[in-house]
Design a protein around this motif. Structure first.
Motif, PDB file in Angstrom:
ATOM      1  N   ALA A  50      -7.606   2.772  34.777  1.00 47.25           N
ATOM      2  CA  ALA A  50      -7.257   2.768  33.351  1.00 47.25           C
ATOM      3  C   ALA A  50      -5.831   3.275  33.210  1.00 47.25           C
ATOM      4  O   ALA A  50      -5.292   3.930  34.113  1.00 47.25           O
ATOM      5  N   THR A  51      -5.230   2.957  32.088  1.00 44.88           N
ATOM      6  CA  THR A  51      -3.869   3.407  31.779  1.00 44.88           C
ATOM      7  C   THR A  51      -3.853   4.017  30.385  1.00 44.88           C
ATOM      8  O   THR A  51      -4.432   3.457  29.454  1.00 44.88           O
ATOM      9  N   ILE A  52      -3.205   5.165  30.266  1.00 44.69           N
ATOM     10  CA  ILE A  52      -3.058   5.825  28.969  1.00 44.69           C
ATOM     11  C   ILE A  52      -1.568   6.012  28.693  1.00 44.69           C
ATOM     12  O   ILE A  52      -0.898   6.738  29.438  1.00 44.69           O
ATOM     13  N   PRO A  53      -1.020   5.373  27.674  1.00 48.42           N
ATOM     14  CA  PRO A  53       0.373   5.654  27.321  1.00 48.42           C
ATOM     15  C   PRO A  53       0.469   6.992  26.586  1.00 48.42           C
ATOM     16  O   PRO A  53      -0.329   7.270  25.688  1.00 48.42           O
ATOM     17  N   ILE A  54       1.396   7.830  26.993  1.00 51.02           N
ATOM     18  CA  ILE A  54       1.607   9.106  26.319  1.00 51.02           C
ATOM     19  C   ILE A  54       2.675   8.900  25.251  1.00 51.02           C
ATOM     20  O   ILE A  54       3.857   8.720  25.571  1.00 51.02           O
ATOM     21  N   GLY A  55       2.279   8.910  24.003  1.00 54.39           N
ATOM     22  CA  GLY A  55       3.221   8.748  22.916  1.00 54.39           C
ATOM     23  C   GLY A  55       3.887  10.071  22.562  1.00 54.39           C
ATOM     24  O   GLY A  55       3.391  11.151  22.905  1.00 54.39           O
ATOM     25  N   MET A  56       4.996   9.994  21.865  1.00 49.79           N
ATOM     26  CA  MET A  56       5.708  11.210  21.472  1.00 49.79           C
ATOM     27  C   MET A  56       4.888  12.056  20.513  1.00 49.79           C
ATOM     28  O   MET A  56       5.097  13.271  20.428  1.00 49.79           O
ATOM     29  N   ALA A  57       3.943  11.468  19.797  1.00 53.97           N
ATOM     30  CA  ALA A  57       3.095  12.260  18.896  1.00 53.97           C
ATOM     31  C   ALA A  57       2.312  13.300  19.690  1.00 53.97           C
ATOM     32  O   ALA A  57       2.210  14.466  19.281  1.00 53.97           O
ATOM     33  N   LYS A  58       1.762  12.899  20.845  1.00 47.71           N
ATOM     34  CA  LYS A  58       1.019  13.859  21.680  1.00 47.71           C
ATOM     35  C   LYS A  58       1.952  14.926  22.249  1.00 47.71           C
ATOM     36  O   LYS A  58       1.575  16.088  22.385  1.00 47.71           O
ATOM     37  N   ARG A 105      -9.672   3.705  49.118  1.00 42.24           N
ATOM     38  CA  ARG A 105     -10.336   3.337  50.374  1.00 42.24           C
ATOM     39  C   ARG A 105     -11.267   4.437  50.840  1.00 42.24           C
ATOM     40  O   ARG A 105     -12.389   4.185  51.272  1.00 42.24           O
ATOM     41  N   LEU A 106     -10.787   5.673  50.773  1.00 39.88           N
ATOM     42  CA  LEU A 106     -11.523   6.802  51.325  1.00 39.88           C
ATOM     43  C   LEU A 106     -12.655   7.281  50.428  1.00 39.88           C
ATOM     44  O   LEU A 106     -13.683   7.739  50.907  1.00 39.88           O
ATOM     45  N   ARG A 107     -12.456   7.198  49.101  1.00 41.46           N
ATOM     46  CA  ARG A 107     -13.466   7.626  48.131  1.00 41.46           C
ATOM     47  C   ARG A 107     -13.604   6.554  47.046  1.00 41.46           C
ATOM     48  O   ARG A 107     -13.081   6.705  45.936  1.00 41.46           O
ATOM     49  N   PRO A 108     -14.275   5.447  47.351  1.00 36.14           N
ATOM     50  CA  PRO A 108     -14.354   4.340  46.395  1.00 36.14           C
ATOM     51  C   PRO A 108     -14.974   4.710  45.050  1.00 36.14           C
ATOM     52  O   PRO A 108     -14.744   4.020  44.053  1.00 36.14           O
ATOM     53  N   SER A 109     -15.726   5.814  45.000  1.00 35.71           N
ATOM     54  CA  SER A 109     -16.411   6.172  43.754  1.00 35.71           C
ATOM     55  C   SER A 109     -15.497   6.847  42.734  1.00 35.71           C
ATOM     56  O   SER A 109     -15.831   6.918  41.545  1.00 35.71           O
ATOM     57  N   VAL A 110     -14.342   7.377  43.180  1.00 33.21           N
ATOM     58  CA  VAL A 110     -13.495   8.108  42.239  1.00 33.21           C
ATOM     59  C   VAL A 110     -12.719   7.142  41.348  1.00 33.21           C
ATOM     60  O   VAL A 110     -12.470   5.992  41.709  1.00 33.21           O
ATOM     61  N   ARG A 111     -12.364   7.639  40.160  1.00 33.08           N
ATOM     62  CA  ARG A 111     -11.521   6.888  39.238  1.00 33.08           C
ATOM     63  C   ARG A 111     -10.112   7.460  39.287  1.00 33.08           C
ATOM     64  O   ARG A 111      -9.925   8.660  39.440  1.00 33.08           O
ATOM     65  N   VAL A 112      -9.135   6.583  39.151  1.00 36.24           N
ATOM     66  CA  VAL A 112      -7.739   7.004  39.075  1.00 36.24           C
ATOM     67  C   VAL A 112      -7.161   6.427  37.789  1.00 36.24           C
ATOM     68  O   VAL A 112      -7.240   5.221  37.545  1.00 36.24           O
ATOM     69  N   VAL A 113      -6.608   7.313  36.967  1.00 33.87           N
ATOM     70  CA  VAL A 113      -6.054   6.914  35.675  1.00 33.87           C
ATOM     71  C   VAL A 113      -4.568   7.249  35.660  1.00 33.87           C
ATOM     72  O   VAL A 113      -4.165   8.355  36.053  1.00 33.87           O
TER      73      VAL A 113
END
Length: 205
Positions: free
Chosen positions: A173-181, A147-155
Motif C-alpha cells: 500500500a502507499t500513503i501520501p503524507i500531505g502537508m496537513a498531517k 522473500r524471507l517473510r511473505p506474510s508481512v506487509r510493507v507500506v
C-alpha cells in the motif's frame, strides 16, 4: 498475524526533510511519533520508530539546530530511535576553469535503513513495516523481506512532493503524507525532560 497488527516505522530523515523543506522551514519541528500514528488505524500498534539521518558537517548553526531537534525527539518520545550515518567529503572540480571545491555526500543511512528493515522482519518484530521515504534505493530491501517473510506487509508513506513508482509498485500500500498531517504533527514549542528544555529554533518559525 496477531490480533493487534504490530507496526515499525522506518524514516528516511533526509527524504522527509527535503519534502517538508520544499514548503519552508516552519514545519521542520516535526513530532515523528504523532506523524506516524496519524497514518495508522485503530487496529495497529506502533512498536518502534527508527529514524535514519546523518550529522551535518561544517555548518555550525545547522549542526546546532539539528542536535537540538534530535535531543527534543529523544526527550519527547521513547519510541523514537535515532540512527546516525555520516557525510563524506568529496572534492569536485570545474572542467572549464579547473577550480575545485568540497561537497558532502550522505553515506550509510540508506543501507542502515535497509538492513534494519530486513533484520527486524526476520526477527519477527513487526507485522507491517511502514517506510517513510520515496527513495527507490529501498526496493532491494523490500524484495528481500518479501522473500524471507511473505506474510508481512510493507507500506510506503511518501513525504510531501516525493514519489517513487518503483517503490510504490513493490509495496502492499502507499500513503501520501500531505502537508496537513505535517502541520498537525508538530512538537510543542518547548520540549522539557527533567531539567533539560529544548525550544524550537527561531530559524524554523
Amino acid at each position: 498475524m496477531s490480533a493487534t497488527e504490530r507496526v515499525v516505522a522506518y524514516i528516511d530523515g533526509f527524504n522527509l526533510y527535503f519534502g517538508i523543506r520544499a514548503k519552508g522551514r516552519r514545519h521542520l519541528w516535526l513530532d515523528l511519533e504523532a506523524l506516524v500514528k496519524s497514518l495508522l488505524s485503530s487496529q495497529q500498534q506502533l512498536v518502534a520508530i527508527r529514524y535514519f539521518t546523518a550529522s551535518v558537517r561544517n555548518d555550525p548553526p545547522a549542526e546546532q539546530r539539528q542536535q537540538l531537534y534530535l535531543n527534543a525527539l529523544s526527550a519527547h518520545s521513547s519510541k523514537v530511535e535515532i540512527r546516525l550515518g555520516r557525510f563524506q567529503e568529496k572534492t569536485k572540480q570545474c572542467r572549464a576553469c579547473r577550480s575545485s571545491w568540497s561537497e558532502y555526500e550522505e553515506k550509510e543511512t540508506d543501507v542502515s535503513l535497509a538492513v534494519s528493515l530486513v533484520e527486524d522482519g526476520v526477527n519477527g518484530l513487526y507485522d507491517t513495516a511502514l517506510i517513510v521515504s520515496a527513495d527507490s534505493d529501498m526496493c532491494p530491501a523490500v524484495r528481500a523481506i518479501k522473500r524471507l517473510r511473505p506474510s508481512v506487509r510493507v507500506v510506503a508513506a511518501l513525504p510531501p512532493k516525493r514519489r517513487s513508482f518503483a517503490l510504490q509498485g513493490l509495496c502492499d500500500a502507499t500513503i501520501p503524507i500531505g502537508m496537513a498531517k505535517v502541520r498537525q504533527s508538530q512538537l510543542p514549542e518547548q520540549v522539557t525532560a527533567g531539567s533539560q528544555s529544548y525550544a524550537r529554533p527561531s530559524h524554523w518559525r
